[in-house]
Design a protein around this motif. Sequence first.
Motif, mmCIF file in Angstrom:
data_model
loop_
_atom_site.group_PDB
_atom_site.id
_atom_site.type_symbol
_atom_site.label_atom_id
_atom_site.label_comp_id
_atom_site.label_asym_id
_atom_site.label_seq_id
_atom_site.Cartn_x
_atom_site.Cartn_y
_atom_site.Cartn_z
ATOM 1 N N SER A 1 -3.461 -5.795 20.361
ATOM 2 C CA SER A 1 -2.463 -6.731 20.867
ATOM 3 C C SER A 1 -1.951 -7.740 19.848
ATOM 4 N N GLU A 2 -2.625 -7.895 18.724
ATOM 5 C CA GLU A 2 -2.020 -8.807 17.746
ATOM 6 C C GLU A 2 -2.227 -8.325 16.311
ATOM 7 N N THR A 3 -1.576 -9.012 15.413
ATOM 8 C CA THR A 3 -1.687 -8.696 13.998
ATOM 9 C C THR A 3 -3.078 -9.067 13.515
ATOM 10 N N ALA A 4 -3.694 -8.173 12.760
ATOM 11 C CA ALA A 4 -5.037 -8.439 12.259
ATOM 12 C C ALA A 4 -4.974 -8.864 10.797
ATOM 13 N N GLU A 5 -5.527 -10.001 10.505
ATOM 14 C CA GLU A 5 -5.515 -10.497 9.132
ATOM 15 C C GLU A 5 -6.807 -10.088 8.430
ATOM 16 N N LEU A 6 -6.762 -10.100 7.116
ATOM 17 C CA LEU A 6 -7.978 -9.822 6.349
ATOM 18 C C LEU A 6 -8.909 -11.028 6.414
ATOM 19 N N LYS A 7 -10.201 -10.745 6.448
ATOM 20 C CA LYS A 7 -11.174 -11.838 6.521
ATOM 21 C C LYS A 7 -11.704 -12.170 5.121
ATOM 22 N N PHE A 8 -12.172 -13.382 4.970
ATOM 23 C CA PHE A 8 -12.786 -13.784 3.710
ATOM 24 C C PHE A 8 -14.140 -14.429 3.986
ATOM 25 N N THR A 9 -15.036 -14.300 3.009
ATOM 26 C CA THR A 9 -16.315 -15.000 3.096
ATOM 27 C C THR A 9 -16.359 -15.977 1.930
ATOM 28 N N ALA A 10 -17.545 -16.585 1.737
ATOM 29 C CA ALA A 10 -17.727 -17.361 0.516
ATOM 30 C C ALA A 10 -17.517 -16.388 -0.635
ATOM 31 N N PRO A 11 -16.808 -16.805 -1.678
ATOM 32 C CA PRO A 11 -16.486 -15.861 -2.747
ATOM 33 C C PRO A 11 -17.742 -15.292 -3.402
ATOM 34 N N PRO A 12 -17.718 -14.063 -3.823
ATOM 35 C CA PRO A 12 -16.601 -13.139 -3.631
ATOM 36 C C PRO A 12 -16.676 -12.402 -2.290
ATOM 37 N N SER A 13 -15.540 -12.285 -1.627
ATOM 38 C CA SER A 13 -15.460 -11.444 -0.432
ATOM 39 C C SER A 13 -15.393 -9.999 -0.908
ATOM 40 N N VAL A 14 -16.235 -9.172 -0.332
ATOM 41 C CA VAL A 14 -16.250 -7.771 -0.777
ATOM 42 C C VAL A 14 -15.502 -6.902 0.239
ATOM 43 N N TYR A 15 -14.563 -6.111 -0.261
ATOM 44 C CA TYR A 15 -13.856 -5.143 0.570
ATOM 45 C C TYR A 15 -14.260 -3.741 0.121
ATOM 46 N N LEU A 16 -14.528 -2.890 1.095
ATOM 47 C CA LEU A 16 -14.912 -1.512 0.786
ATOM 48 C C LEU A 16 -13.828 -0.573 1.331
ATOM 49 N N MET A 17 -13.329 0.272 0.446
ATOM 50 C CA MET A 17 -12.270 1.201 0.861
ATOM 51 C C MET A 17 -12.875 2.592 1.017
ATOM 52 N N VAL A 18 -12.744 3.185 2.191
ATOM 53 C CA VAL A 18 -13.305 4.516 2.413
ATOM 54 C C VAL A 18 -12.247 5.445 3.011
ATOM 55 N N GLY A 19 -12.533 6.736 2.928
ATOM 56 C CA GLY A 19 -11.596 7.695 3.527
ATOM 57 C C GLY A 19 -11.772 9.092 2.967
ATOM 58 N N LEU A 20 -10.980 10.012 3.501
ATOM 59 C CA LEU A 20 -11.007 11.395 3.035
ATOM 60 C C LEU A 20 -10.376 11.497 1.651
ATOM 61 N N GLN A 21 -10.537 12.648 1.024
ATOM 62 C CA GLN A 21 -9.864 12.892 -0.250
ATOM 63 C C GLN A 21 -8.352 12.849 -0.052
ATOM 64 N N GLY A 22 -7.689 12.228 -1.007
ATOM 65 C CA GLY A 22 -6.229 12.259 -0.990
ATOM 66 C C GLY A 22 -5.582 11.443 0.114
ATOM 67 N N SER A 23 -6.309 10.491 0.690
ATOM 68 C CA SER A 23 -5.687 9.704 1.754
ATOM 69 C C SER A 23 -4.934 8.511 1.193
ATOM 70 N N GLY A 24 -5.201 8.181 -0.058
ATOM 71 C CA GLY A 24 -4.465 7.088 -0.690
ATOM 72 C C GLY A 24 -5.298 5.831 -0.913
ATOM 73 N N LYS A 25 -6.608 6.011 -1.090
ATOM 74 C CA LYS A 25 -7.492 4.851 -1.251
ATOM 75 C C LYS A 25 -7.183 4.043 -2.504
ATOM 76 N N THR A 26 -7.048 4.737 -3.628
ATOM 77 C CA THR A 26 -6.872 4.021 -4.888
ATOM 78 C C THR A 26 -5.543 3.263 -4.903
ATOM 79 N N THR A 27 -4.496 3.911 -4.463
ATOM 80 C CA THR A 27 -3.193 3.247 -4.400
ATOM 81 C C THR A 27 -3.252 2.048 -3.451
#
Lengths: 346, 482
Positions: B88-114
């Motif tokens: 129902s609403e726009t989801a913003e990225l969350k932050f913690t005390a620095p550094p906030s760690v983001y983990l990117m996962v997915g299938l091959q060729g889904s566009g993770k690096t880009t």
Amino acid sequence: MFWRKDKKQDSQAAPVGVIEPVAEKHPEPSLPPREGDRPGETWLSRLGMGLSKSSTKLGQGIADLLTKRKLDQETLDGLEELLITADLGPQTAARVIADFSQDRFGKDLDDNEIKAALSESIARILEPVAVPLAFDRRDEGPFVVLVCGVNGAGKTTTIGKIAHNLQCEGKRVAIAAGDTFRAAAVEQLKVWAERTGSVFLAKDAGSDAAAVAFEAYEAAKRQGVDVLLVDTAGRLHNKSNLMAELQKVIRVLKKHNDNLPHATLLVLDSTTGQNAHAQVETFRDMVNVTGLVVTKLDGSAKGGVVIGLADRFALPIHLIGVGEGIEDLQPFKARDFSDSLVGLQR
Amino acid sequence: MFESLGQKLGKVFTGLRGKGALKEDDVNDAMREIRVALLEADVALPVVKAFIETVKTKAIGQEVIASVTPAQQVVKIVHDALVEMLGSETAELKFTAPPSVYLMVGLQGSGKTTSTAKIARMLSEKQRKKVLMASLDVYRPAAQEQLRQLGAQTDIATLPILAGQKPAEITKRALEAGCLEGFDVVILDTAGRLAIDEEMMAEVALVRDLAKPVETLLVADAMTGQDAVNVAKAFEDKVGLSGIILTRVDGDARGGAALSMKSVTGKPVKFLGTGEKSDALEPFHPDRIAGRILGMGDVVSLVEKAIETVDQNEAEEMARKFQKGQFDFNDLLMQMRQMQKMGGVQSLVKMLPGLGEMASKLDEAGVDDKIIKRQEAIILSMTPQERSKPEILNASRKRRIAEGCGMTVQDVNKLYKQLQQMQTVMKRMKKMGMGKMAGMMQGLMNDKDKEIMAERMQAQGFKGLPGNGGDFLGANPFLKKK
């Protein structure tokens, strides 16, 4: 113009603007030549492994549906839904079910009979397109294969695997790095060329892909290479400028010889849903695709969309990718595919 | 990408239009079509079924409100159900005390690096965060090199590549660098993996335990088929997700995967990847996408894009000229360039309500941004005098211009005529006054559009509405901003 032809450590960097004749290449010693009896078994077991999840799911689904003895409408609806979840799409699923239920409606059938019959219906659609691609020279130059597809479909990996297969057959292969756009695409392909002992032909990132292809053909021909594999940047089929760029690659290749490229392969990700139809249609119309390669069939995706594709476009499906390893590229076999799809063990 | 689905539903509702009440038969007919449309849009079957049930029970037996057609009513119900399903609403990225760690996962060729590079660039440019990117992809050839190059292109720090390190070791090194060098965000780009590959899933779970990411984002291709539910579920179960990034939204896939994945994981779609360049990342607004699915256009995006790309001073200057009824080739040129900045005719048309179908017709007719390029070339072949005083164009000048830009005299004439037409419209507008403009706009839209748009605008905090004497058109580049 910096052409690279790296492979062995002892090879020297080519001087600027000159395409050096390249020393005789052999497959890397670490790669064992393919044993003649491998494909049949490996292909089945790998696809079986890959499709196992879908197979069990479909197989289980079919078993669940057969609480009743007779094949009735409810069972058929259930079967149709199972096919839809395998990405056949609502229309193709309905057609397969219609074909399957002919002569069988209201009859007593057990689990295995249903699977076999369903597999039969699917295989009948796929059989005409299960055509292997012969990478044989047709003229004095190398056999030229242009590999295209949307981003992330697996073009580069497929080229690496094709190169390996051909090297094992004793053919001399050259790979041209036509993806001059994406970061590190050239480096990625270069690693594959090194692994497979192929001649590597590239220019700087940002160069014109058509120029890469044009000059690569010259170099490959001069060096007496048997097969030239031309990689291209991934492009979404609805981007007219990028499709025009691909048309230019072909146009420029034809300046050497009107028959070029001898084959244009579209690489399709098996996780793709019904958008595959739009992809195949556009690539076929714009660049005259001659055949398909379906990748990532080792995942949980069933790749059922190829059934609709086969029915609609009748384009040959030459090869399937069943893993990240160098040997995980196999010829497409209709019966094996359909058996695996419905979870039938013969 | 969702227009095709919108077109299909549009056809369903054309059938419903003009009938007096919501009968069960009508609704069933519509639902059958919606089912097929959703399946063709690659929405997963279980999700489709659940969706149809919700909508059906809501629709049947609803009292028909006077002044609203049954079609509008069903549209509203379907629209609301889609919004609900998409979140129902726009989801913003969350932050913690620095550094906030983001983990990117997915299938091959889904566009993770880009996507990694896009998020890093967005955080660093729009939120002034200091970002470190690290590639844990030790499998695909040159994957780490790809991220390094993207980092160099976008001026984002990347973790130095050490050959032979395992993903866990790289993770530790990235976290250390993140702490010691004062990074706000560390983005870990993992290798593509199949959801059924136990070993690889265990590897990414290990990385998660080490890094304790505040955001674990599943990167998925908008073209994904029925398997989207399995993939999303497997990643949610084995790694745990905080959100989804849908890539290749600039393709023409209908993107049913977004609906499937959202409903099976309950995790919001946070961003859309809309191109190959590193700035092609858009926040996901469920209500807008639902509108697009229904072919109602994406007015809010259009307005925002206009505000972002149009130079305020230029717009005011243009508005002044408009009001005076003056409009020359210089203005036309400026207008064309602004249009291109906003993504060209095609993308503009697609965003406008009710024009979804026109976009495909434009496609068929071969109308694309090339025409604008050519018209631009014609203007560029004119002397400054000709540009500001179009009326001095005579046969020999036209011939010279045509030769200069490689077009024909007819093309030049066509463009001149276009300009004259615009001048006429402007003069008329001047007579009518600005107040009546809004009324004219209103006349161009049908009731459905207005209703949806009104809702949309209110949701987005736009006060003015056409017809309410407001200033919706203030976002129009050619009108003065109040």
